[in-house]
Design a protein around this motif. Sequence first.
Motif, mmCIF file in Angstrom:
data_model
loop_
_atom_site.group_PDB
_atom_site.id
_atom_site.type_symbol
_atom_site.label_atom_id
_atom_site.label_comp_id
_atom_site.label_asym_id
_atom_site.label_seq_id
_atom_site.Cartn_x
_atom_site.Cartn_y
_atom_site.Cartn_z
ATOM 1 N N HIS A 1 37.394 59.470 38.973
ATOM 2 C CA HIS A 1 38.154 60.099 37.893
ATOM 3 C C HIS A 1 37.465 59.810 36.564
ATOM 4 C CE1 HIS A 1 41.558 61.103 40.461
ATOM 5 N NE2 HIS A 1 41.382 59.906 41.017
ATOM 6 N N THR A 2 37.110 60.857 35.852
ATOM 7 C CA THR A 2 36.568 60.705 34.508
ATOM 8 C C THR A 2 37.620 61.163 33.516
ATOM 9 O OG1 THR A 2 35.562 62.896 34.524
ATOM 10 C CG2 THR A 2 34.213 61.075 35.326
ATOM 11 N N ALA A 3 37.283 61.189 32.264
ATOM 12 C CA ALA A 3 38.260 61.563 31.236
ATOM 13 C C ALA A 3 38.721 63.009 31.386
ATOM 14 C CB ALA A 3 37.665 61.338 29.861
ATOM 15 N N THR A 4 37.825 63.895 31.813
ATOM 16 C CA THR A 4 38.190 65.311 31.870
ATOM 17 C C THR A 4 38.210 65.885 33.288
ATOM 18 O OG1 THR A 4 35.877 65.898 31.520
ATOM 19 C CG2 THR A 4 37.274 65.747 29.564
ATOM 20 N N THR A 5 37.453 65.326 34.204
ATOM 21 C CA THR A 5 37.363 65.922 35.537
ATOM 22 C C THR A 5 37.474 64.864 36.625
ATOM 23 O OG1 THR A 5 34.959 65.679 35.589
ATOM 24 C CG2 THR A 5 35.821 67.756 34.731
ATOM 25 N N LYS A 6 37.605 65.378 37.834
ATOM 26 C CA LYS A 6 37.543 64.529 39.020
ATOM 27 C C LYS A 6 36.270 64.899 39.776
ATOM 28 C CE LYS A 6 42.473 64.774 39.818
ATOM 29 N NZ LYS A 6 43.489 65.110 40.801
#
Length: 91
Positions: free
Chosen positions: A30-35
């Motif tokens: 999990h990143t700040a904007t996407t998986k």
Amino acid sequence: LIIGASILGLIMMGGLAASYVNVTTPLVIHTATTKIAVQTDILDKILKGLLPLLTVTGVYLYLEKVKRNYTVAMLIILVVGLVLGSLGILK
């Protein structure tokens, strides 16, 4: 003729191993904007079927280089599969 037959046999065994060994991972980064799915977004883009290839190669190297004990190899696969499966790393 014998060398050609052994090469053909190895190719067939590689194809069988690729079609019968099924190792996947449900891990997601999990990143700040996407998986980012580790299996589809990273590993399959490097080489399709990389985890089954690594599994078969690891078992082969154990049997060929370390020791030729098939029962211990099956127990190692069972224990590693159960541990990694219960931790959610492999499916």
